[in-house]
Design a protein around this motif. Structure first.
Motif, PDB file in Angstrom:
ATOM      1  N   ALA A 118     126.073  63.161  22.156  1.00 43.33           N
ATOM      2  CA  ALA A 118     124.773  62.609  22.526  1.00 43.33           C
ATOM      3  C   ALA A 118     125.349  61.155  22.174  1.00 43.33           C
ATOM      4  O   ALA A 118     125.220  59.669  22.328  1.00 43.33           O
ATOM      5  CB  ALA A 118     123.942  62.767  22.235  1.00 43.33           C
ATOM      6  N   GLN A 119     125.839  61.141  21.271  1.00 41.32           N
ATOM      7  CA  GLN A 119     127.139  59.671  20.639  1.00 41.32           C
ATOM      8  C   GLN A 119     128.249  59.544  20.660  1.00 41.32           C
ATOM      9  O   GLN A 119     128.979  58.615  20.368  1.00 41.32           O
ATOM     10  CB  GLN A 119     127.473  59.907  18.875  1.00 41.32           C
ATOM     11  N   ASP A 120     128.736  60.005  21.521  1.00 43.63           N
ATOM     12  CA  ASP A 120     129.822  59.758  22.297  1.00 43.63           C
ATOM     13  C   ASP A 120     130.504  58.189  22.266  1.00 43.63           C
ATOM     14  O   ASP A 120     129.296  57.871  23.275  1.00 43.63           O
ATOM     15  CB  ASP A 120     130.427  60.681  23.199  1.00 43.63           C
ATOM     16  N   ARG A 137     127.644  60.634  27.291  1.00 47.83           N
ATOM     17  CA  ARG A 137     126.046  60.542  27.014  1.00 47.83           C
ATOM     18  C   ARG A 137     125.108  60.832  28.399  1.00 47.83           C
ATOM     19  O   ARG A 137     124.242  61.167  27.940  1.00 47.83           O
ATOM     20  CB  ARG A 137     125.882  59.141  26.044  1.00 47.83           C
ATOM     21  N   LEU A 187     119.253  59.017  22.344  1.00 47.90           N
ATOM     22  CA  LEU A 187     119.130  57.972  23.371  1.00 47.90           C
ATOM     23  C   LEU A 187     118.400  57.390  23.786  1.00 47.90           C
ATOM     24  O   LEU A 187     118.890  56.605  25.294  1.00 47.90           O
ATOM     25  CB  LEU A 187     119.813  59.294  24.692  1.00 47.90           C
ATOM     26  N   ASP A 232     119.958  54.135  22.803  1.00 44.15           N
ATOM     27  CA  ASP A 232     121.042  53.262  24.135  1.00 44.15           C
ATOM     28  C   ASP A 232     121.318  52.137  24.367  1.00 44.15           C
ATOM     29  O   ASP A 232     120.471  52.392  25.202  1.00 44.15           O
ATOM     30  CB  ASP A 232     121.730  54.651  24.775  1.00 44.15           C
ATOM     31  N   ILE A 257     121.814  55.511  31.245  1.00 44.32           N
ATOM     32  CA  ILE A 257     121.011  56.401  29.945  1.00 44.32           C
ATOM     33  C   ILE A 257     119.895  56.552  30.179  1.00 44.32           C
ATOM     34  O   ILE A 257     118.826  57.292  30.129  1.00 44.32           O
ATOM     35  CB  ILE A 257     121.613  56.593  28.747  1.00 44.32           C
TER      36      ILE A 257
END
Length: 138
Positions: A87-89, A95, A112, A115, A120
């Motif tokens: 989720a933090q890639d 993500r 997210l 983001d 997203i």
């Protein structure tokens, strides 16, 4: 269920259909781990199979190749630690794939929501609607 040798033959086959078939078959956890240990170059193929054990999926979630991580983000069962990491890639596509999952805990959805990628946010509105509605109701 295939044994390690049968699975390995399919994964290393020169025939694309046999390799594709191997991405959908089931085998023992030991078979998957043995094959990955002996053939790390097969990470992308292995990551596509929803039957690989969670431990191997978690290991592949840390792979240096973003295409492998993207495939792992689709795995039906990931550990909480892998979900958090993906989720933090750095890659937005990864993500985005995580944002579409139906097993995301609320705190990852909330993360997210911050983001910078608009796609997203769109995915969250589409796939996480029940959670987002609960947030609005409070």
């Amino acid at each position: 269920m295939l044994n390690t040798h049968q699975l390995e033959e399919l994964l290393l086959s020169p025939h694309p259909l046999e390799r594709y078939w191997a991405t959908h078959l089931n085998a023992s956890s030991n078979s998957w781990e043995t094959i990955y240990a002996q053939h790390p170059h097969l990470a992308f193929l292995l990551a596509q199979n929803p039957h690989i054990p969670v431990a191997l999926a978690d290991q592949l979630a840390e792979h240096r190749n973003p295409k492998v991580r993207l495939m792992v983000a689709r795995h039906p069962q990931l550990s909480q630690q892998s979900l958090e990491a993906l989720a933090q890639d750095d890659e937005a596509a990864i993500r985005l794939q995580i944002a579409k999952r139906d097993d995301l805990p609320a705190y990852l959805i909330e993360g997210l929501e911050q983001d910078p990628d608009a796609a997203i946010h769109t995915a969250l509105r589409r796939y996480q609607q029940p959670h987002l509605q609960q947030v609005v109701d409070f």
